[in-house]
Design a protein around this motif. Structure first.
Motif, PDB file in Angstrom:
ATOM      1  N   ALA A  46       0.843  -1.208   0.000  1.00  0.00           N
ATOM      2  CA  ALA A  46       0.000   0.000   0.000  1.00  0.00           C
ATOM      3  C   ALA A  46       0.873   1.250   0.000  1.00  0.00           C
ATOM      4  O   ALA A  46       0.577   2.225  -0.706  1.00  0.00           O
ATOM      5  CB  ALA A  46      -0.940  -0.011   1.193  1.00  0.00           C
ATOM      6  N   LYS A  47       1.954   1.240   0.749  1.00  0.00           N
ATOM      7  CA  LYS A  47       2.876   2.384   0.760  1.00  0.00           C
ATOM      8  C   LYS A  47       3.506   2.595  -0.610  1.00  0.00           C
ATOM      9  O   LYS A  47       3.642   3.733  -1.065  1.00  0.00           O
ATOM     10  CB  LYS A  47       3.971   2.175   1.808  1.00  0.00           C
ATOM     11  CG  LYS A  47       3.492   2.358   3.228  1.00  0.00           C
ATOM     12  CD  LYS A  47       4.630   2.109   4.198  1.00  0.00           C
ATOM     13  CE  LYS A  47       4.196   2.278   5.630  1.00  0.00           C
ATOM     14  NZ  LYS A  47       5.290   1.989   6.586  1.00  0.00           N
ATOM     15  N   MET A  48       3.879   1.493  -1.262  1.00  0.00           N
ATOM     16  CA  MET A  48       4.489   1.585  -2.601  1.00  0.00           C
ATOM     17  C   MET A  48       3.509   2.192  -3.602  1.00  0.00           C
ATOM     18  O   MET A  48       3.927   2.919  -4.507  1.00  0.00           O
ATOM     19  CB  MET A  48       4.952   0.202  -3.078  1.00  0.00           C
ATOM     20  CG  MET A  48       6.077  -0.383  -2.253  1.00  0.00           C
ATOM     21  SD  MET A  48       7.602   0.541  -2.368  1.00  0.00           S
ATOM     22  CE  MET A  48       8.160   0.022  -3.971  1.00  0.00           C
ATOM     23  N   ARG A  49       2.225   1.921  -3.430  1.00  0.00           N
ATOM     24  CA  ARG A  49       1.201   2.491  -4.314  1.00  0.00           C
ATOM     25  C   ARG A  49       0.852   3.925  -3.936  1.00  0.00           C
ATOM     26  O   ARG A  49       0.125   4.605  -4.650  1.00  0.00           O
ATOM     27  CB  ARG A  49      -0.099   1.667  -4.233  1.00  0.00           C
ATOM     28  CG  ARG A  49      -0.059   0.280  -4.780  1.00  0.00           C
ATOM     29  CD  ARG A  49      -1.455  -0.350  -4.858  1.00  0.00           C
ATOM     30  NE  ARG A  49      -2.269  -0.203  -3.668  1.00  0.00           N
ATOM     31  CZ  ARG A  49      -2.287  -1.060  -2.643  1.00  0.00           C
ATOM     32  NH1 ARG A  49      -1.502  -2.122  -2.652  1.00  0.00           N
ATOM     33  NH2 ARG A  49      -3.084  -0.858  -1.609  1.00  0.00           N
ATOM     34  N   GLY A  50       1.319   4.357  -2.769  1.00  0.00           N
ATOM     35  CA  GLY A  50       0.957   5.679  -2.287  1.00  0.00           C
ATOM     36  C   GLY A  50      -0.428   5.718  -1.670  1.00  0.00           C
ATOM     37  O   GLY A  50      -1.001   6.785  -1.487  1.00  0.00           O
ATOM     38  N   ASP A  51      -0.964   4.557  -1.329  1.00  0.00           N
ATOM     39  CA  ASP A  51      -2.289   4.454  -0.730  1.00  0.00           C
ATOM     40  C   ASP A  51      -2.132   4.491   0.792  1.00  0.00           C
ATOM     41  O   ASP A  51      -2.101   3.468   1.467  1.00  0.00           O
ATOM     42  CB  ASP A  51      -2.974   3.160  -1.182  1.00  0.00           C
ATOM     43  CG  ASP A  51      -4.420   3.064  -0.738  1.00  0.00           C
ATOM     44  OD1 ASP A  51      -4.847   3.883   0.107  1.00  0.00           O
ATOM     45  OD2 ASP A  51      -5.123   2.159  -1.228  1.00  0.00           O
ATOM     46  N   TRP A  52      -2.026   5.705   1.326  1.00  0.00           N
ATOM     47  CA  TRP A  52      -1.714   5.883   2.738  1.00  0.00           C
ATOM     48  C   TRP A  52      -2.867   5.453   3.647  1.00  0.00           C
ATOM     49  O   TRP A  52      -2.633   4.993   4.764  1.00  0.00           O
ATOM     50  CB  TRP A  52      -1.291   7.318   3.006  1.00  0.00           C
ATOM     51  CG  TRP A  52      -0.112   7.664   2.148  1.00  0.00           C
ATOM     52  CD1 TRP A  52      -0.090   8.533   1.097  1.00  0.00           C
ATOM     53  CD2 TRP A  52       1.190   7.075   2.210  1.00  0.00           C
ATOM     54  NE1 TRP A  52       1.155   8.532   0.513  1.00  0.00           N
ATOM     55  CE2 TRP A  52       1.964   7.649   1.174  1.00  0.00           C
ATOM     56  CE3 TRP A  52       1.785   6.124   3.028  1.00  0.00           C
ATOM     57  CZ2 TRP A  52       3.292   7.308   0.957  1.00  0.00           C
ATOM     58  CZ3 TRP A  52       3.113   5.781   2.806  1.00  0.00           C
ATOM     59  CH2 TRP A  52       3.848   6.369   1.784  1.00  0.00           C
ATOM     60  N   GLU A  53      -4.078   5.569   3.161  1.00  0.00           N
ATOM     61  CA  GLU A  53      -5.218   5.118   3.968  1.00  0.00           C
ATOM     62  C   GLU A  53      -5.165   3.602   4.139  1.00  0.00           C
ATOM     63  O   GLU A  53      -5.316   3.084   5.241  1.00  0.00           O
ATOM     64  CB  GLU A  53      -6.535   5.537   3.310  1.00  0.00           C
ATOM     65  CG  GLU A  53      -7.740   5.224   4.173  1.00  0.00           C
ATOM     66  CD  GLU A  53      -9.042   5.756   3.579  1.00  0.00           C
ATOM     67  OE1 GLU A  53     -10.081   5.145   3.865  1.00  0.00           O
ATOM     68  OE2 GLU A  53      -9.009   6.753   2.845  1.00  0.00           O
ATOM     69  N   ALA A  54      -4.930   2.887   3.055  1.00  0.00           N
ATOM     70  CA  ALA A  54      -4.832   1.422   3.132  1.00  0.00           C
ATOM     71  C   ALA A  54      -3.618   1.009   3.969  1.00  0.00           C
ATOM     72  O   ALA A  54      -3.699   0.058   4.755  1.00  0.00           O
ATOM     73  CB  ALA A  54      -4.739   0.820   1.733  1.00  0.00           C
ATOM     74  N   ALA A  55      -2.505   1.743   3.815  1.00  0.00           N
ATOM     75  CA  ALA A  55      -1.309   1.434   4.613  1.00  0.00           C
ATOM     76  C   ALA A  55      -1.615   1.585   6.097  1.00  0.00           C
ATOM     77  O   ALA A  55      -1.208   0.747   6.912  1.00  0.00           O
ATOM     78  CB  ALA A  55      -0.156   2.339   4.205  1.00  0.00           C
ATOM     79  N   GLY A  56      -2.336   2.641   6.453  1.00  0.00           N
ATOM     80  CA  GLY A  56      -2.714   2.850   7.850  1.00  0.00           C
ATOM     81  C   GLY A  56      -3.621   1.753   8.367  1.00  0.00           C
ATOM     82  O   GLY A  56      -3.466   1.283   9.501  1.00  0.00           O
TER      83      GLY A  56
END
Length: 132
Positions: A46-56
């Motif tokens: 998720a971080k690699m995709r820049g999806d910070w909400e999913a990463a959280g």
């Protein structure tokens, strides 16, 4: 802890019992430890995709799983439990592998924990000799 330190530095009142209680809470320590390990594969992706909400969200899942595993190991090492049709003692539940994992985690986490005495003293600018 940062809020309490800031409050102290600003001259505001801080409830010492509340601070000490937070230091003693097992779940707080476990959840803090999750910040010191590499996240799950899903969180990293998720971080690699820049999806910070999913990463959280993935981090929160990982944090809860880590807390549960640590809490289960703690309970297994301290209390008699009921499994299946019989009571089991801590010596029957804690394997050499579990012990090795607990020791390795504590060795990695405790020196860097924000609640370790060294980190607390460093945070307040009053690091004792030997702190780095």
């Amino acid at each position: 802890m940062g809020a309490w330190a800031t409050s102290l530095l600003a001259g505001l009142d801080v409830n010492q019992e509340k601070v000490l209680s937070a230091f003693r809470r097992h779940d707080s320590k476990n959840k803090t430890n999750a910040y010191m390990v590499e996240g799950s594969q899903a969180e990293q992706e998720a971080k690699m995709r820049g999806d910070w909400e999913a990463a959280g969200e993935e981090f929160k899942k990982f944090q809860m799983q880590s807390h549960k595993a640590s809490n289960d190991a703690k309970n297994a090492s301290l209390y008699v439990d009921w499994q299946g049709e019989e009571f089991v003692s801590p010596s029957e539940r804690i394997s050499p592998e579990m012990l090795a994992q607990i020791v390795a985690q504590n060795t990695a986490f405790l020196p860097n924990s924000p609640t370790s005495p060294r980190m607390v003293m460093f945070s307040f600018g009053a690091c004792l000799s030997g702190c780095q």
